[in-house]
Design a protein around this motif. Structure first.
Motif, PDB file in Angstrom:
ATOM      1  N   SER A  97       1.085  -1.327  -0.113  1.00 60.39           N
ATOM      2  CA  SER A  97       0.148   0.188   0.199  1.00 60.39           C
ATOM      3  C   SER A  97       0.684   1.381   0.415  1.00 60.39           C
ATOM      4  CB  SER A  97      -1.135  -0.268   1.009  1.00 60.39           C
ATOM      5  OG  SER A  97      -1.463  -1.144   1.896  1.00 60.39           O
ATOM      6  N   GLY A  98       2.361   1.095   0.002  1.00 64.21           N
ATOM      7  CA  GLY A  98       3.101   2.704  -0.585  1.00 64.21           C
ATOM      8  C   GLY A  98       4.144   2.336   0.216  1.00 64.21           C
ATOM      9  N   TRP A 126       2.301  -4.696 -12.782  1.00 66.50           N
ATOM     10  CA  TRP A 126       2.140  -5.636 -11.855  1.00 66.50           C
ATOM     11  C   TRP A 126       1.431  -4.214 -10.790  1.00 66.50           C
ATOM     12  CZ3 TRP A 126       3.285  -5.481  -6.896  1.00 66.50           C
ATOM     13  CH2 TRP A 126       3.501  -6.782  -6.531  1.00 66.50           C
ATOM     14  N   TYR A 127       2.289  -3.367 -10.224  1.00 61.94           N
ATOM     15  CA  TYR A 127       2.152  -1.895  -9.950  1.00 61.94           C
ATOM     16  C   TYR A 127       1.136  -0.977 -10.464  1.00 61.94           C
ATOM     17  CZ  TYR A 127       6.362  -3.362  -6.889  1.00 61.94           C
ATOM     18  OH  TYR A 127       6.973  -4.695  -6.399  1.00 61.94           O
ATOM     19  N   SER A 131      -1.961   0.666  -8.151  1.00 63.44           N
ATOM     20  CA  SER A 131      -1.522   2.259  -8.096  1.00 63.44           C
ATOM     21  C   SER A 131      -0.895   2.381  -7.033  1.00 63.44           C
ATOM     22  CB  SER A 131      -3.542   2.929  -7.225  1.00 63.44           C
ATOM     23  OG  SER A 131      -4.469   2.268  -8.160  1.00 63.44           O
ATOM     24  N   LEU A 132      -0.228   1.655  -7.566  1.00 62.72           N
ATOM     25  CA  LEU A 132       1.359   2.074  -7.004  1.00 62.72           C
ATOM     26  C   LEU A 132       2.501   2.682  -8.259  1.00 62.72           C
ATOM     27  CD1 LEU A 132       1.635  -0.116  -4.385  1.00 62.72           C
ATOM     28  CD2 LEU A 132       1.056   1.999  -3.532  1.00 62.72           C
ATOM     29  N   PRO A 133       3.426   3.677  -7.454  1.00 59.56           N
ATOM     30  CA  PRO A 133       4.535   3.533  -8.578  1.00 59.56           C
ATOM     31  C   PRO A 133       5.424   2.481  -8.680  1.00 59.56           C
ATOM     32  CG  PRO A 133       5.091   4.961  -7.014  1.00 59.56           C
ATOM     33  CD  PRO A 133       3.788   4.530  -7.057  1.00 59.56           C
ATOM     34  N   LEU A 309      10.255   3.806 -12.486  1.00 62.72           N
ATOM     35  CA  LEU A 309      10.303   3.197 -14.236  1.00 62.72           C
ATOM     36  C   LEU A 309       9.255   5.014 -14.541  1.00 62.72           C
ATOM     37  CD1 LEU A 309       9.411  -0.906 -14.709  1.00 62.72           C
ATOM     38  CD2 LEU A 309      11.584   0.339 -15.289  1.00 62.72           C
ATOM     39  N   PRO A 310       9.002   5.088 -15.732  1.00 66.91           N
ATOM     40  CA  PRO A 310       8.669   6.132 -15.415  1.00 66.91           C
ATOM     41  C   PRO A 310       6.922   5.593 -16.170  1.00 66.91           C
ATOM     42  CG  PRO A 310      10.080   5.916 -16.781  1.00 66.91           C
ATOM     43  CD  PRO A 310      10.487   5.284 -16.352  1.00 66.91           C
TER      44      PRO A 310
END
Length: 312
Positions: A97-98, A126-127, A131-133, A309-310
Motif C-alpha cells: 500500500s505504498g 503489476w504495480y 495504483s503504485l509507482p 520506471l516512468p
C-alpha cells in the motif's frame, strides 16, 4: 529481568521457578518474560514472588559475518516483509500500500525468466494494477548485468541506498541498554514517534504488518515524562544478522546519545539470540544518519539503487 514465581505445590509447600529474560508485558492478564531461547513464559500476576533487573548476556567481541550482497539483500527482505509478494522468475514483486520503497519494489535478483524489456513491462503493469509507482531494486552484483543499461534507456532515475555492517558485540557496548524498554509489538506510544504513518487506514494497516513481520522482531523505546517516547528503534534478528531500522529521536531530545542507547540495547538483545553481525540500510544523502553510524563502527558493504520506471 529475573523473576521468581510460584509454580505449583509439593508436600504442602509452594514450588518456586525462576525465569530470566525480557519482561515484555505486565497487565491485567499477567506477566510475560521472553527468555534467551525457547517460548515466552506467561503466568498470572498473583504468582509473582520477586523480580529484579539483570544486565544483558555479554555480547562477544567477534567479527561480523562475511558479507555476500545477494544473501544480505534477501535477509533484509525477510526482515522487512511486504504484505503482498509474487514471483517473476527469480525476481520478487512486493507491495504494501505504498509503505516504504523497500516493501513496494521488485527485488530484481537473478533471472526474471523473461527478456528484460518484457520483464520490466510486467513489473509496470503489476504495480499499476495496485495504483503504485513501479520501483526496481537494483543490486550489483546480483541483478542482471544489463538491467542498469535497460533502466537508463527507459529514463528511470536511480536513488542510491547504502548497506552498512558492523560487528554486533562492539555495538552492544556503545550505549546504556538499561535506559531502554523492549517489546515484541509497536504500541501506540512507539508509533506516535514513528513519522512514516498517518491518516490513511490502508497505509496504517500495511505499516503494522510490515513492522511486525520478520523472523524475530523487537521494538525499543526510551520514555520521557508521562510515558511519551523520546527515542525508538526496531530490530529484526535472522540467524547471524541483526537488522536495525526505524531509529527516531524526538527533536527536543536529540544530541543526548539516545539513538546510540536504543541501538546498543537492541544489539545486546540480538547477541542474546546468537547474532554476531549488525546491518542497516540508509539513503546515501542522509548525512546525519551516516555520521551517527560511522561513530558506531558501521562501514559500507555495498550499494543498491531504487529505480522508478516512468509511467506510460
Amino acid at each position: 529481568m529475573s523473576v521468581r514465581r510460584v509454580d505449583g505445590v509439593a508436600d504442602g509447600r509452594p514450588v518456586f521457578r525462576d525465569a530470566i529474560g525480557v519482561l515484555t508485558s505486565w497487565d491485567g492478564d499477567g506477566l510475560t518474560v521472553a527468555p534467551r531461547t525457547g517460548a515466552p513464559v506467561r503466568f498470572a500476576a498473583e504468582l509473582l514472588v520477586a523480580g529484579k533487573p539483570v544486565p544483558p548476556f555479554p555480547a562477544r567481541r567477534t567479527a561480523a559475518p562475511a558479507v555476500d550482497p545477494l544473501d544480505l539483500q534477501r535477509t533484509a527482505a525477510r526482515s522487512w516483509p511486504a504484505v503482498e509478494q509474487e514471483q517473476l522468475g527469480e525476481w520478487t514483486l512486493r507491495a504494501s500500500s505504498g509503505f516504504t520503497r523497500r516493501a513496494n519494489s521488485v527485488q530484481a535478483l537473478g533471472d526474471p525468466g523473461l527478456p528484460l524489456p518484457a520483464a520490466l513491462e510486467r513489473v509496470r503493469e503489476w504495480y499499476a494494477a495496485r495504483s503504485l509507482p513501479a520501483y526496481v531494486e537494483v543490486v550489483s552484483p546480483g541483478s542482471p548485468p544489463a538491467l542498469a543499461a535497460e533502466l537508463d534507456r527507459l529514463g528511470a532515475a536511480l536513488a542510491p541506498t547504502l548497506v552498512r555492517t558492523a560487528p554486533l558485540g562492539d555495538l552492544a557496548r556503545a550505549g546504556r541498554p538499561a535506559d531502554v524498554r523492549l517489546a515484541r509489538t509497536a504500541g501506540p506510544e512507539w508509533l506516535a514517534l514513528y513519522r512514516r504513518v498517518g491518516g490513511d487506514p490502508a497505509l496504517e494497516a500495511a505499516a503494522t504488518a510490515v513492522l511486525h513481520g520478520g523472523p524475530s522482531v523487537w521494538f525499543a523505546r526510551v520514555e520521557g515524562r508521562g510515558g511519551a517516547p523520546l527515542a525508538i528503534g526496531r530490530l529484526a534478528v535472522d540467524g547471524p544478522w541483526a537488522c536495525f531500522g526505524a531509529v527516531e529521536v524526538a527533536p527536543a531530545a536529540r544530541r543526548r546519545g539516545l539513538a546510540t542507547a536504543v541501538m546498543a540495547a537492541l544489539a545486546a538483545r540480538a547477541a542474546e539470540e546468537g547474532a554476531t553481525g549488525a546491518y542497516l540500510q540508509v539513503e546515501a544523502e542522509n548525512g546525519g544518519a551516516i555520521a551517527l553510524y560511522d561513530g558506531l563502527g558501521f562501514t559500507t558493504s555495498h550499494t543498491y539503487h531504487y529505480a522508478r520506471l516512468p509511467q506510460r
